[in-house]
Design an enzyme around this catalytic site. Sequence first.
Site, short mmCIF file in Angstrom:
data_model
loop_
_atom_site.label_atom_id
_atom_site.label_comp_id
_atom_site.label_asym_id
_atom_site.label_seq_id
_atom_site.Cartn_x
_atom_site.Cartn_y
_atom_site.Cartn_z
N PRO A 2 0.82 -1.22 0.00
CA PRO A 2 0.00 0.00 0.00
C PRO A 2 0.85 1.27 0.00
O PRO A 2 1.82 1.38 0.75
CB PRO A 2 -0.81 -0.10 1.29
CG PRO A 2 -0.69 -1.52 1.73
CD PRO A 2 0.59 -2.03 1.19
N GLU A 3 0.49 2.20 -0.86
CA GLU A 3 1.13 3.51 -0.91
C GLU A 3 0.06 4.56 -0.58
O GLU A 3 -1.04 4.21 -0.17
CB GLU A 3 1.76 3.73 -2.29
CG GLU A 3 2.76 2.63 -2.64
CD GLU A 3 3.40 2.79 -4.03
OE1 GLU A 3 3.52 3.93 -4.50
OE2 GLU A 3 3.74 1.76 -4.63
#
Length: 276
Positions: A2-3
Site C-alpha cells: 500500500p502507498e
Amino acid sequence: MPELPEVETVRRSLEPRLFESAIASSHASKLALRGRPIDRRAVAALVGARFIAARRIGKYLLLDTSARRTLLVHLGMTGRLLLRDGDAAVEPHTHLRLGFESSLELRYVDARRFGAVRVYATDTLHATEELSILGPDPLSAAFTAEGFIDGLSRTKRDLKAALLDQALVTGLGNIYVAEALWLARLSPRRRAHRVPRTDALALHGAIVSVLEKGVANRGTTFSDYVDADGNFGANQHTLAVYGRDGQPCRACGTRIRRFVQAGRSTFYCPLCQRGR
Ligand SMILES: [Zn+2]
C-alpha cells in the site's frame, strides 16, 4: 504494497462509521509487528474513548481518540485495516480487534507483519520516530514546488531512490514513483541534482497527478490491498508502466521495459524516458 492512495482510500472508507460509537473492548496478539508487539495496555486504555478523527500523513493512518491518544497504523506490505461486524469470522493473522458499543469491530490483519500499530499521545505525534523523519505529504499544501525542487538539488542519488526516500516527499512507493516518472518523461536513473528546474517542476505536478488518480480509482490492488470494507481498488487497470513490461507504452507504443534498480523492479518507457 500500500502507498498513499491505498492508505487514503482506507481512511475514507473508515469514515464515518469509525466515529459512531465508543470503543468497548480490545484484543491484541502478542506477535511482533515490524519488530515490536502491539502495546496491549496502551490499546486497552482506549476502551471507553471514541475515535474522533481519521487523518493520514504519507502512508501512515492516524486515528485520533477522545482520550487524546492516537492509534498510528502503517499497513507495511500486507496489512489490512477492516471494519467488520463483531460476529464476522476473524480472519487469520488478525493482530488487533477493537470492538465498539455498536456491533462493529476495527480489525488489523497482517500476514507478513511488516506493518505497525502504535498508540501515542496525540499532542506529541509529530515527534515520534515514525513521523518526525517524514517529508511533506504530496497531497497537502506543505508539498510546494520550490521545496521539492530544492530537495532534489541537494541529493546526488538517482530519481527513483530520491522519491522512495520518505524524507523528500512521503507516501510514494514503487508503483507511484514509476508512474510519476513516466508522466514527467524522466528516466528513473537520472541524478536528482542534475534535473533541470522545468523537469523538476513537471515531476512535482506528475507526483500529485498520479496520486490523485490513484485515490480517484480507490487504490491499486495487485494482491493484498483492500479498503476497510474489503473492496479491491481499480487503479491497476489504468497504470502506464508499473507491471507492464513488454506491453506498448500508452504514449508512444514502444515496449515498456523492466530492470532491477537497488533490488526492486523499475518499469519505464525507453523512448519517453530517455536519460538526457
Ligand atoms: Zn513511451
